[in-house]
Design an enzyme around this catalytic site. Structure first.
Site, PDB file in Angstrom:
ATOM      1  CD  GLN A   1      -2.936  -1.111   2.296  1.00  0.00           C
ATOM      2  OE1 GLN A   1      -2.681  -1.808   3.268  1.00  0.00           O
ATOM      3  NE2 GLN A   1      -4.009  -0.349   2.242  1.00  0.00           N
TER       4      GLN A   1
ATOM      5  NE  ARG B   1       0.263  -4.801  11.745  1.00  0.00           N
ATOM      6  CZ  ARG B   1      -0.906  -5.093  11.213  1.00  0.00           C
ATOM      7  NH1 ARG B   1      -1.945  -4.283  11.388  1.00  0.00           N
ATOM      8  NH2 ARG B   1      -1.077  -6.189  10.504  1.00  0.00           N
TER       9      ARG B   1
ATOM     10  CG  HIS C   1      -0.813  -6.111   5.317  1.00  0.00           C
ATOM     11  ND1 HIS C   1      -0.870  -5.448   6.518  1.00  0.00           N
ATOM     12  CD2 HIS C   1      -1.979  -5.808   4.685  1.00  0.00           C
ATOM     13  CE1 HIS C   1      -1.992  -4.774   6.601  1.00  0.00           C
ATOM     14  NE2 HIS C   1      -2.682  -4.967   5.495  1.00  0.00           N
TER      15      HIS C   1
ATOM     16  CG  ASN D   1      -3.304  -7.463   8.209  1.00  0.00           C
ATOM     17  OD1 ASN D   1      -3.380  -6.936   9.306  1.00  0.00           O
ATOM     18  ND2 ASN D   1      -4.117  -7.122   7.196  1.00  0.00           N
ATOM     19  CD  GLU D   2      -7.710  -6.765   8.189  1.00  0.00           C
ATOM     20  OE1 GLU D   2      -7.980  -5.837   8.957  1.00  0.00           O
ATOM     21  OE2 GLU D   2      -7.952  -6.726   6.956  1.00  0.00           O
TER      22      GLU D   2
ATOM     23  CG  ASN E   1      -6.200  -5.453  12.104  1.00  0.00           C
ATOM     24  OD1 ASN E   1      -5.404  -5.277  13.022  1.00  0.00           O
ATOM     25  ND2 ASN E   1      -5.796  -5.767  10.887  1.00  0.00           N
TER      26      ASN E   1
ATOM     27  CE1 TYR F   1      -9.695   0.541   9.717  1.00  0.00           C
ATOM     28  CE2 TYR F   1      -9.414  -1.846   9.896  1.00  0.00           C
ATOM     29  CZ  TYR F   1      -8.887  -0.583   9.633  1.00  0.00           C
ATOM     30  OH  TYR F   1      -7.562  -0.454   9.295  1.00  0.00           O
TER      31      TYR F   1
ATOM     32  CD  GLU G   1      -4.942  -2.875   9.671  1.00  0.00           C
ATOM     33  OE1 GLU G   1      -6.030  -2.539   9.142  1.00  0.00           O
ATOM     34  OE2 GLU G   1      -4.145  -3.659   9.137  1.00  0.00           O
TER      35      GLU G   1
ATOM     36  CD1 TRP H   1      -5.960   2.195   7.425  1.00  0.00           C
ATOM     37  CD2 TRP H   1      -4.223   0.862   7.886  1.00  0.00           C
ATOM     38  NE1 TRP H   1      -5.425   1.817   6.233  1.00  0.00           N
ATOM     39  CE2 TRP H   1      -4.351   0.996   6.483  1.00  0.00           C
ATOM     40  CE3 TRP H   1      -3.183   0.088   8.391  1.00  0.00           C
ATOM     41  CZ2 TRP H   1      -3.476   0.362   5.594  1.00  0.00           C
ATOM     42  CZ3 TRP H   1      -2.337  -0.539   7.504  1.00  0.00           C
ATOM     43  CH2 TRP H   1      -2.486  -0.401   6.128  1.00  0.00           C
TER      44      TRP H   1
ATOM     45  CD  GLU I   1      -6.850   1.939   2.648  1.00  0.00           C
ATOM     46  OE1 GLU I   1      -7.423   0.831   2.722  1.00  0.00           O
ATOM     47  OE2 GLU I   1      -6.035   2.335   3.505  1.00  0.00           O
ATOM     48  CD1 TRP I   2      -6.638  -2.998   1.194  1.00  0.00           C
ATOM     49  CD2 TRP I   2      -5.090  -3.832  -0.187  1.00  0.00           C
ATOM     50  NE1 TRP I   2      -5.527  -3.309   1.949  1.00  0.00           N
ATOM     51  CE2 TRP I   2      -4.567  -3.823   1.136  1.00  0.00           C
ATOM     52  CE3 TRP I   2      -4.285  -4.315  -1.223  1.00  0.00           C
ATOM     53  CZ2 TRP I   2      -3.286  -4.286   1.445  1.00  0.00           C
ATOM     54  CZ3 TRP I   2      -3.001  -4.772  -0.912  1.00  0.00           C
ATOM     55  CH2 TRP I   2      -2.529  -4.754   0.391  1.00  0.00           C
TER      56      TRP I   2
END
Length: 464
Positions: free
Chosen positions: A16, A73, A118, A162-163, A305, A307, A373, A417, A424-425
């Site tokens: 990213q 991180r 990630h 990650n995730e 993480n 959100y 995050e 984050w 962003e993907w």
């Protein structure tokens, strides 16, 4: 209000922010391939350049210092270190880059937390089946051991993956993330299983080969929403909320912290749906082998993480075809009273984080928790004086403090984050999460502190 050794951090990920997608011997990742296929990402954008952190690391370090962070991180790009994914070919320029980043952080009094994976799998390994191949666990373990051996004298906080939920579901069920597979009801479970196998193998390697000398800690970053029944008095909705939790947070936390296996609510739902649809290929949710390293106990802390939150109602999964949605047979909805920031999925529910932290304490044996995050997005016209996001961080940290002081949750740190606006993907550069704004229209990619960044720095200086 916060412990004296609390980790005040911000987080980023290699694909990213780094750019330099072909620089200095780096191999291709699945996100390089995914973006270059076209039609996959908004505006056909990519992380080819992004924030160009590969060349502008000094500017990133200045941002970290300006905020007064105690921790940072970052993630390693697996194909930058091992271009074909294996230790048979080590890219020494990649090794020197990450060594410099780590050394610069430590010289500045900042503790690195490093994520090994990630989302950016080497394309060479995807060509061999990627996360759906049983071989991937051993290949990841070799990569992890290389990183522990090379950087572990200086890195004491490690995240393996990650995730895994996002990687498995969005990449292998929905096809909206790399590698872009759409194999509903099967591939995501297999990918998630192999990620847990890979994590467990890496944790055991660290535990047996490196822990005594390096004295670090290793975990897996698990994303989770706070989920509650749509109708508080409905037993069906309560069961649906628990089922959704089993299919998300529980999918990865239950094997690590509770039983060494998947939640029973998840397995029974998958198997019942398979029977209903006449699926005769065995359980779609794999089982762990007793011949492999145990998964239970392979997390030295809970890396969360968080959100957003959702209300859950029963039903909505009966589509007559195999899919994760059909398996969980529940629908997640956004309460219309919740404000939505930027992207449509991100409803801001401040009590949700505290509720989830309390749940983690109760369900998983009061583990040490790092919030690895958490953030607030911005879309549309740029707002450097982002008052709403400033308030979000202030109010969120108040909820975290309540979880620590009133609920007894052992929260060790908070990572915003993100350090700066980035790729962003699938949303490309249309979504901004940064404490620093990056002007992607300017070839120099200048970083400018948002108001929220100034406020976050004040909070750190007040509490640390």
């Amino acid at each position: 209000m916060f412990p004296g050794n609390f980790a005040w951090g911000a987080a980023t990920a290699a694909y990213q922010i780094e750019g330099g997608w072909q620089a200095d011997g780096k191999g291709a990742s699945i996100w390089d391939t995914f973006c270059h296929q076209g039609g996959r990402v908004l505006g056909d954008q990519s992380g080819d350049v992004s924030c160009n952190s590969y060349q502008l690391w000094n500017q990133d370090l200045d941002c970290i210092k300006q905020l007064g962070l105690t921790h940072y991180r970052l993630s390693f790009s697996w194909p930058r270190l091992l271009p074909d994914g294996t230790t048979g070919h080590v890219n020494q320029k990649g090794v020197r880059y990450y060594s410099r980043v780590i050394d610069d952080l430590l010289a500045s009094g900042v503790t690195p937390m490093v994520t090994l994976y990630h989302f950016d799998l080497p394309q060479a390994l995807q060509d061999q089946g990627g996360w759906t191949s049983p071989r991937i666990a051993g290949l990841f373990n070799s990569y992890a051991k290389f990183c522990f051996r090379t950087f572990g004298d200086r890195v004491k906080l490690w995240i393996t993956i990650n995730e895994p939920y996002v990687c498995a579901k969005l990449g292998h069920e929905d096809g909206v993330h790399a590698p872009g597979l759409k194999e509903p009801g099967t591939a995501a479970y297999l990918a998630g299983h192999n990620m847990l196998r890979a994590h467990a193998a890496a944790w055991h390697s660290y535990d047996s080969l490196y822990r005594a000398q390096q004295e670090g800690a290793v975990s897996l970053a698990i994303n989770g929403d706070w989920l509650e029944p749509l109708r508080a008095g409905s037993g069906e909705d309560r069961a649906a909320a628990e089922r959704c939790r089993a299919f998300t947070l529980g999918w990865f936390a239950w094997p690590l912290f509770v039983t060494g296996d998947y939640p029973e609510a998840m397995r029974s739902a998958v198997d019942a749906q398979s029977q209903k649809l006449g699926y005769n290929g065995g359980s779609r949710l794999p089982r762990f082998s007793e011949d492999e390293p145990a998964v239970l106990g392979t997390a030295d802390f809970f890396a969360l993480n968080y959100y957003t939150s959702r209300k859950v109602k029963a039903g909505g999964g009966g589509c007559g075809r195999m899919s994760m949605k059909a398996d969980r047979d529940a629908e997640e909805v956004v309460d219309p009273s919740w404000p939505v920031c930027g992207v449509s999925w991100l409803a801001v529910v401040l009590p949700g984080l505290r509720n989830l932290l309390k749940y983690i304490k109760d369900a998983f044996g009061s583990p040490a928790v790092y919030i690895t995050e958490n953030g607030f997005s911005q879309t549309g016209p740029l707002q450097l004086e982002d008052e709403q996001r400033s308030g979000f961080y202030r109010d969120t940290l108040s909820e975290v403090a309540k979880a620590i002081n009133e609920d007894g949750v052992d929260v060790r740190g908070y990572f915003a984050w993100s350090l700066m606006d980035n790729f962003e993907w699938a949303d490309g550069f249309s979504v901004r999460f940064g404490l620093f704004h990056v002007d992607f229209a300017d070839a120099k990619l200048p970083r400018t502190l948002y108001r929220s960044g100034r406020e976050f720095a004040k909070m750190i200086s007040t509490y640390k």
